[in-house]
Design an enzyme around this catalytic site. Structure first.
Site, short mmCIF file in Angstrom:
data_model
loop_
_atom_site.label_atom_id
_atom_site.label_comp_id
_atom_site.label_asym_id
_atom_site.label_seq_id
_atom_site.Cartn_x
_atom_site.Cartn_y
_atom_site.Cartn_z
N TYR A 130 113.96 25.43 14.76
CA TYR A 130 113.19 26.13 15.80
C TYR A 130 112.14 25.20 16.39
O TYR A 130 112.01 25.07 17.61
CB TYR A 130 112.52 27.38 15.24
CG TYR A 130 111.54 27.99 16.22
CD1 TYR A 130 112.00 28.71 17.33
CD2 TYR A 130 110.16 27.83 16.06
CE1 TYR A 130 111.10 29.24 18.26
CE2 TYR A 130 109.27 28.36 16.97
CZ TYR A 130 109.74 29.06 18.07
OH TYR A 130 108.85 29.58 18.99
N LYS B 183 111.83 23.82 20.35
CA LYS B 183 110.66 24.01 21.22
C LYS B 183 110.08 22.66 21.65
O LYS B 183 109.63 22.51 22.79
CB LYS B 183 109.61 24.86 20.52
CG LYS B 183 110.06 26.27 20.18
CD LYS B 183 110.56 27.03 21.40
CE LYS B 183 109.44 27.42 22.34
NZ LYS B 183 109.95 28.28 23.47
#
Length: 336
Positions: A143, A147
Site C-alpha cells: 500500500y 501511494k
C-alpha cells in the site's frame, strides 16, 4: 456553477469531500463503481457516474464538462497479497485518470496522496514535513509503495505535461462515515471495545478529524499552488499509539491496554496472523504485517504549511475521537 468530479465519493474521505463541496455550492459528480452500494451518498444532490479506475473509457465519460477533479479513490489494503491489485488501482488507475484529465482540459486537480509517501518522524520523533520523501527501499508494504509511486507519477505529470495538480497528504483521519472501517478505524473500534490485549510502544500517529481533511481538499483547490503538497493533519494530533488507544477507550468508558509489546514480538504475531490465521478463517488480519512495520516508527507530522497557506481547520482531537466512537457505536461496531 462549477462542476467537480470526486472519485471515491462514496468512501470515507470522499463522502466528506462531497459534502464539503456541496456546502460551497459546487455541483458534484461522484465516480461510483457499479457494484458499490454508495451508502454514504444517500440523500445528497449528487450526480452519479458509474465507472472504475481500471476502465479508461468510464473515466473519459465521467470527466465530460468537469472543471475540477478530486482524485480521492484508492484501495486501502495493508495485506501483502493485495500487491497486484494495489498497483493496478492506485498507480495505473491514477495514471489513466490524470491523462484523461489532461485530455478533458480539467482546470485543477486535487490528488489525494498519503503521508506514506512522506515517511516517518525523524530523530527523536521530530515530525516530518512536506520536504521529506519516504525512502522507496524501506516502505512498509505494497500500500505504501503504491501511494509513493502514484504521487511521484502525479508530480512528474505536473512537470512534464503541465498537469494542474495540487497534492494533499492526509495523516490518520477518524470520524463518521468510516463504513468499512479503515485500518485506523478498526484500531479505534478495538480500543473502544476493550478488545486489544497490548500495543507496540514505539508506534505513533497524527490523528485528525476527517471533516478537516475534507475541508483541506476544498482549500487545496481554492488556495493551493500547483505542484505543491500539503499535509492535512492536526497540530496537536501527534500521539503515541498508547495515547490513541487511551483516548478511544476513554470515550467508550473502557480501559486501554497496559501491556507494551516489543516490536519483534508484534511482528512475529503479525506474520502468523496474516499468513496463516486470516487465510484459514477468511477474515482480514487483525495485525497486518505492514501495519506492524509502520508501528516501528512514529508517524508524526508537521502540518504548519497547510494551516498557514490553506487555512486548514484544526478541530480538537478529543472531538474527533468522540465523533468516531459515537459513529461506530451507532453502527453497532462498538458495544454500548
Amino acid at each position: 456553477m462549477t462542476l467537480a468530479l470526486v472519485t471515491g465519493g462514496s468512501g470515507f474521505i470522499g463522502a466528506h469531500v462531497v459534502r464539503a463541496l456541496l456546502e460551497e455550492g459546487v455541483e458534484v459528480r461522484a465516480l461510483v463503481r457499479p457494484e458499490s452500494a454508495a451508502r454514504n451518498l444517500g440523500g445528497l444532490a449528487v450526480q452519479r457516474a458509474e465507472g472504475d479506475l481500471r476502465d479508461r473509457a468510464s473515466l473519459d465519460r465521467a470527466l465530460e464538462g468537469v472543471e475540477v477533479l478530486f482524485h480521492v479513490a484508492g484501495l486501502y489494503e495493508l495485506v501483502a497479497r493485495a500487491r497486484r491489485e494495489l498497483h493496478t488501482i492506485n498507480v495505473q488507475g491514477t495514471r489513466d485518470l490524470m491523462l484523461a484529465a489532461l485530455q478533458a482540459g480539467v482546470q485543477r486537480v486535487v490528488h489525494t496522496s498519503s503521508v506514506a509517501a512522506i515517511g516517518h518522524a525523524g530523530w527523536r520523533g521530530k515530525p516530518a514535513d512536506e520536504k521529506q520523501w519516504a525512502d522507496s527501499r524501506k516502505l512498509a508494504g505494497p500500500y505504501e509503495e503504491s501511494k509513493y509511486l502514484s504521487e511521484r507519477l502525479v508530480q512528474e505529470l505536473v512537470r512534464r505535461e503541465g498537469l494542474p495538480a495540487v497534492v494533499v497528504n492526509p495523516t490518520a483521519p477518524i470520524g463518521p462515515l468510516d463504513v468499512k472501517p479503515t485500518p485506523t478505524g478498526r484500531l479505534i473500534v478495538d480500543a473502544a471495545n476493550g478488545s486489544l490485549p497490548a500495543y507496540v510502544r514505539s508506534a505513533g500517529l497524527n490523528i485528525v478529524h476527517v471533516r478537516d481533511v475534507a475541508r483541506g481538499h476544498v482549500l487545496a483547490w481554492q488556495r493551493g499552488q500547483v505542484g505543491e503538497r500539503y499535509i492535512l493533519g492536526q497540530k496537536q494530533g501527534n500521539l503515541t499509539l498508547h495515547e490513541v488507544l487511551q483516548r478511544a477507550a476513554a470515550v467508550a468508558g473502557r480501559e486501554a491496554p497496559r501491556r507494551a509489546l516489543p516490536y519483534f514480538v508484534a511482528l512475529g504475531y503479525a506474520q502468523v496472523d496474516e499468513r496463516i490465521v486470516s487465510r484459514v478463517r477468511g477474515r482480514p488480519p487483525r495485525a497486518p504485517i505492514a501495519g506492524v512495520r509502520l508501528a516501528r516508527h512514529k508517524m508524526w507530522f508537521n502540518c504548519d504549511k497547510a494551516v498557514r497557506e490553506l487555512r486548514l481547520p484544526q478541530t480538537d482531537v478529543d472531538e474527533a475521537f468522540q465523533d468516531a466512537v459515537d459513529y461506530f457505536t451507532s453502527e453497532g461496531l462498538v458495544r454500548a
